[in-house]
Design a protein around this motif. Structure first.
Motif, PDB file in Angstrom:
ATOM      1  N   ILE A  15       1.143  -1.104  -0.113  1.00  0.00           N
ATOM      2  CA  ILE A  15      -0.030  -0.102  -0.139  1.00  0.00           C
ATOM      3  C   ILE A  15       0.881   1.279   0.050  1.00  0.00           C
ATOM      4  N   TYR A  16       1.889   1.413   0.957  1.00  0.00           N
ATOM      5  CA  TYR A  16       2.821   2.503   0.838  1.00  0.00           C
ATOM      6  C   TYR A  16       4.070   1.812   1.569  1.00  0.00           C
ATOM      7  N   ARG A  17       5.173   2.558   1.742  1.00  0.00           N
ATOM      8  CA  ARG A  17       6.327   2.135   2.137  1.00  0.00           C
ATOM      9  C   ARG A  17       7.261   3.642   2.587  1.00  0.00           C
ATOM     10  N   ASP A  18       8.006   3.282   3.572  1.00  0.00           N
ATOM     11  CA  ASP A  18       8.972   4.459   3.879  1.00  0.00           C
ATOM     12  C   ASP A  18       8.099   5.851   4.027  1.00  0.00           C
ATOM     13  N   VAL A  19       6.913   5.855   4.857  1.00  0.00           N
ATOM     14  CA  VAL A  19       6.288   6.892   5.024  1.00  0.00           C
ATOM     15  C   VAL A  19       6.671   7.585   6.471  1.00  0.00           C
ATOM     16  N   SER A  20       7.448   8.840   6.387  1.00  0.00           N
ATOM     17  CA  SER A  20       7.890   9.466   7.854  1.00  0.00           C
ATOM     18  C   SER A  20       7.091  10.853   8.087  1.00  0.00           C
ATOM     19  N   PHE A  21       6.677  11.177   9.332  1.00  0.00           N
ATOM     20  CA  PHE A  21       6.093  12.556   9.478  1.00  0.00           C
ATOM     21  C   PHE A  21       6.094  12.780  10.701  1.00  0.00           C
ATOM     22  N   ALA A  22       5.950  14.071  11.184  1.00  0.00           N
ATOM     23  CA  ALA A  22       5.821  14.287  12.675  1.00  0.00           C
ATOM     24  C   ALA A  22       5.083  15.603  12.744  1.00  0.00           C
ATOM     25  N   VAL A  23       3.875  15.333  13.655  1.00  0.00           N
ATOM     26  CA  VAL A  23       2.922  16.289  13.782  1.00  0.00           C
ATOM     27  C   VAL A  23       3.202  17.135  15.097  1.00  0.00           C
ATOM     28  N   GLN A  24       3.196  18.454  14.940  1.00  0.00           N
ATOM     29  CA  GLN A  24       3.594  19.273  15.804  1.00  0.00           C
ATOM     30  C   GLN A  24       2.362  19.491  16.869  1.00  0.00           C
ATOM     31  N   PRO A  25       2.560  19.755  18.186  1.00  0.00           N
ATOM     32  CA  PRO A  25       1.451  20.103  18.981  1.00  0.00           C
ATOM     33  C   PRO A  25       0.892  21.614  18.590  1.00  0.00           C
ATOM     34  N   GLY A  26      -0.485  21.462  18.646  1.00  0.00           N
ATOM     35  CA  GLY A  26      -1.129  22.582  18.134  1.00  0.00           C
ATOM     36  C   GLY A  26      -1.601  22.851  16.755  1.00  0.00           C
ATOM     37  N   GLU A  27      -1.252  21.865  15.899  1.00  0.00           N
ATOM     38  CA  GLU A  27      -1.243  22.003  14.560  1.00  0.00           C
ATOM     39  C   GLU A  27      -2.358  21.338  13.971  1.00  0.00           C
ATOM     40  N   VAL A  28      -2.886  21.535  12.842  1.00  0.00           N
ATOM     41  CA  VAL A  28      -3.870  20.768  12.102  1.00  0.00           C
ATOM     42  C   VAL A  28      -2.836  20.135  10.828  1.00  0.00           C
ATOM     43  N   PHE A  29      -2.727  18.982  10.973  1.00  0.00           N
ATOM     44  CA  PHE A  29      -2.072  18.086   9.817  1.00  0.00           C
ATOM     45  C   PHE A  29      -2.761  17.215   9.069  1.00  0.00           C
ATOM     46  N   VAL A  30      -2.942  17.301   7.788  1.00  0.00           N
ATOM     47  CA  VAL A  30      -3.809  16.820   6.866  1.00  0.00           C
ATOM     48  C   VAL A  30      -3.120  15.709   6.327  1.00  0.00           C
ATOM     49  N   ILE A  31      -3.609  14.449   6.343  1.00  0.00           N
ATOM     50  CA  ILE A  31      -3.022  13.306   5.272  1.00  0.00           C
ATOM     51  C   ILE A  31      -4.156  13.444   4.184  1.00  0.00           C
ATOM     52  N   LEU A  32      -3.574  13.580   3.023  1.00  0.00           N
ATOM     53  CA  LEU A  32      -4.412  13.518   1.805  1.00  0.00           C
ATOM     54  C   LEU A  32      -4.091  12.791   0.636  1.00  0.00           C
ATOM     55  N   GLY A  33      -4.756  12.744  -0.454  1.00  0.00           N
ATOM     56  CA  GLY A  33      -4.370  11.785  -1.794  1.00  0.00           C
ATOM     57  C   GLY A  33      -5.438  11.339  -2.256  1.00  0.00           C
ATOM     58  N   GLY A  34      -5.489  10.552  -3.439  1.00  0.00           N
ATOM     59  CA  GLY A  34      -6.629  10.306  -3.930  1.00  0.00           C
ATOM     60  C   GLY A  34      -7.059   8.994  -3.470  1.00  0.00           C
TER      61      GLY A  34
END
Length: 244
Positions: A15-34
């Motif tokens: 489905i996916y590979r090598d996905v890295s991310f960091a969500v910072q306190p107080g932010e709106v972080f969106v995961i998007l795509g088709g």
């Protein structure tokens, strides 16, 4: 919250590979795509429902899938989740739906649980609808009630799965406003899964874009800048609503 080198496979299909991310306190972080890119799969990994094939999920400084079951349960009590359908119990009033997490996870007496649940419904604009059943309210109200239930235990981090799905533009815009108001008033952090372009541009501080063909991340950053500056064809097509 951190995701580090995450991968997911179902059988022989990646489905996916090598996905890295960091969500910072107080932010709106969106995961998007088709459609079919793995947005909801990544959400399920993040909320403890699906162990990753590779990589790790870190919540509040702890690796979610390597701690004890007791520690993991404690971590997940600090997280609120609104599922795409709302997942309200049809035989319960909105007040009873919001009271349920308090009944399961706290020792509050019934009167106190009712008071807290009414407060949460008031935060999402549903104070006058506490006695209604889910079948008696609109889709937008159901989404708001689901957010109220996600807020029941005062979590600092909320996950919303397709909050605008199936809503008309006016109702969707109102829900976007609610998310931003809750972030401002309560200091909440949001991780939102969506493919609704208007909502993404309205609420997201940063985003992560998945692509099914690439089997992973093709863009990260401020969606408004990605719309104007990205040179990746699929990213430009998404943000400009163009045929790929």
């Amino acid at each position: 919250m951190l995701g580090s080198r995450l991968a997911q496979r179902f059988g022989s299909r990646t489905i996916y590979r090598d996905v890295s991310f960091a969500v910072q306190p107080g932010e709106v972080f969106v995961i998007l795509g088709g459609s079919g890119c793995g947005k909801s799969t990544l959400l399920r990994q993040a909320i403890g429902l699906l162990p990753p094939a590779e990589g790790q999920v870190e919540l509040f400084g702890e690796n979610l899938y390597s701690v004890s079951s007791e520690t993991r349960a404690a971590l997940l009590r600090r997280v609120g989740v609104m599922f795409q359908s709302g997942a309200l119990f049809g035989s319960m009033t909105l007040l009873e739906n919001v009271m349920l997490p308090l009944e399961i996870h706290t020792g509050l007496p019934p009167a106190a649980r009712r008071d807290v649940a009414r407060l949460k419904l008031g935060l999402v604009g549903l104070a006058d609808a506490a006695g209604r059943l889910p079948a008696e309210i609109s889709g937008g109200m159901a989404k708001r009630a689901a957010i109220a239930r996600a807020l029941a235990l005062d979590p600092p981090l909320l996950f919303l799965d397709e909050p605008s799905a199936g809503l008309d533009p006016v109702t969707s815009a109102g829900l976007d406003r609610l998310i931003l108001d809750l972030r401002r008033d309560l200091g909440l952090t949001f991780v939102v899964v969506t493919h609704e372009l208007a909502s993404i541009l309205a609420i997201a501080d940063r985003c992560l874009m998945l692509d099914r063909a690439a089997q992973g991340v093709i863009a990260t950053g401020d969606p408004r800048r990605l719309r104007e500056e990205s040179e990746v064809p699929m990213v430009r097509a998404f943000f400009r609503r163009e045929a790929a």
